[in-house]
Design a protein around this motif. Structure first.
Motif, PDB file in Angstrom:
ATOM      1  N   LEU A  75       1.859  -1.030   2.881  1.00 55.49           N
ATOM      2  CA  LEU A  75       3.263  -1.442   2.997  1.00 55.49           C
ATOM      3  C   LEU A  75       3.769  -1.267   4.425  1.00 55.49           C
ATOM      4  CD1 LEU A  75       4.843  -0.026  -0.283  1.00 55.49           C
ATOM      5  CD2 LEU A  75       4.246  -2.398   0.250  1.00 55.49           C
ATOM      6  N   THR A  76       3.384  -0.185   5.074  1.00 56.16           N
ATOM      7  CA  THR A  76       3.819   0.058   6.447  1.00 56.16           C
ATOM      8  C   THR A  76       3.272  -1.002   7.391  1.00 56.16           C
ATOM      9  OG1 THR A  76       3.985   2.435   6.047  1.00 56.16           O
ATOM     10  CG2 THR A  76       3.779   1.730   8.342  1.00 56.16           C
ATOM     11  N   ARG A 101      11.889  -5.946  -3.022  1.00 57.06           N
ATOM     12  CA  ARG A 101      11.571  -4.649  -3.624  1.00 57.06           C
ATOM     13  C   ARG A 101      10.631  -3.849  -2.718  1.00 57.06           C
ATOM     14  NH1 ARG A 101       9.426  -3.939  -9.816  1.00 57.06           N
ATOM     15  NH2 ARG A 101       9.288  -1.682  -9.744  1.00 57.06           N
ATOM     16  N   GLY A 102       9.643  -4.511  -2.140  1.00 56.36           N
ATOM     17  CA  GLY A 102       8.708  -3.856  -1.226  1.00 56.36           C
ATOM     18  C   GLY A 102       9.391  -3.374   0.038  1.00 56.36           C
ATOM     19  N   GLU A 124       0.798  -6.169  -5.462  1.00 53.89           N
ATOM     20  CA  GLU A 124       1.320  -7.445  -5.940  1.00 53.89           C
ATOM     21  C   GLU A 124       1.782  -7.309  -7.393  1.00 53.89           C
ATOM     22  OE1 GLU A 124       0.106 -12.039  -5.255  1.00 53.89           O
ATOM     23  OE2 GLU A 124      -1.496 -10.711  -5.915  1.00 53.89           O
ATOM     24  N   LYS A 125       1.043  -6.591  -8.196  1.00 52.12           N
ATOM     25  CA  LYS A 125       1.397  -6.383  -9.600  1.00 52.12           C
ATOM     26  C   LYS A 125       2.710  -5.600  -9.718  1.00 52.12           C
ATOM     27  CE  LYS A 125      -0.479  -4.740 -13.953  1.00 52.12           C
ATOM     28  NZ  LYS A 125      -1.633  -4.146 -14.631  1.00 52.12           N
ATOM     29  N   LYS A 126       2.941  -4.664  -8.799  1.00 56.39           N
ATOM     30  CA  LYS A 126       4.191  -3.901  -8.773  1.00 56.39           C
ATOM     31  C   LYS A 126       5.348  -4.697  -8.162  1.00 56.39           C
ATOM     32  CE  LYS A 126       1.853   0.529  -8.314  1.00 56.39           C
ATOM     33  NZ  LYS A 126       1.611   1.683  -7.412  1.00 56.39           N
ATOM     34  N   GLU A 127       5.037  -5.900  -7.708  1.00 53.88           N
ATOM     35  CA  GLU A 127       6.013  -6.812  -7.090  1.00 53.88           C
ATOM     36  C   GLU A 127       6.564  -6.279  -5.776  1.00 53.88           C
ATOM     37  OE1 GLU A 127       8.916  -7.878 -10.027  1.00 53.88           O
ATOM     38  OE2 GLU A 127       7.421  -8.814 -11.320  1.00 53.88           O
ATOM     39  N   TYR A 128       5.707  -5.580  -5.008  1.00 55.36           N
ATOM     40  CA  TYR A 128       6.072  -5.107  -3.676  1.00 55.36           C
ATOM     41  C   TYR A 128       5.667  -6.110  -2.605  1.00 55.36           C
ATOM     42  CZ  TYR A 128       6.808  -0.469  -5.737  1.00 55.36           C
ATOM     43  OH  TYR A 128       7.252   0.583  -6.492  1.00 55.36           O
TER      44      TYR A 128
END
Length: 92
Positions: A14-15, A71-72, A47-51
């Motif tokens: 994410l970073t 959200r991400g 991707e599954k966590k929608e981030y």
């Protein structure tokens, strides 16, 4: 959800994406310095966590671009907010 360690695992991914805005999956794997299969599994989980979202590049359909979702972005920002608090506690 906060990622405790932004330098490893999903927090690291994410970073990196946040710092680039958009990054190709190939470049992300290179920056992670891990096997493509291992990186792909972590990317799928995010991707599954929608981030994140993955989309084919308009210029080259073989290239997969990765972006943070709203959200991400929130989760990535929370990680930044968390770090100074920890450092502040260590200095006092």
């Amino acid at each position: 959800m906060k990622f405790e360690n932004r330098t490893r695992g999903q927090g690291q991914i994410l970073t990196i994406i946040r710092n680039h805005g958009t990054i190709t999956q190939k470049d992300l794997v290179h920056q992670l310095d891990m096997r493509p299969q291992s990186a792909s599994e972590r990317i799928r989980k995010l991707e599954k966590k929608e981030y994140i979202t993955r989309e084919n590049s308009e210029a080259d359909k073989r290239v997969m671009n990765i972006h943070l979702t709203n959200r991400g972005k929130i989760v990535a920002q929370q990680n930044d907010d968390f770090r100074p608090i920890v450092l502040d506690a260590l200095t006092h």
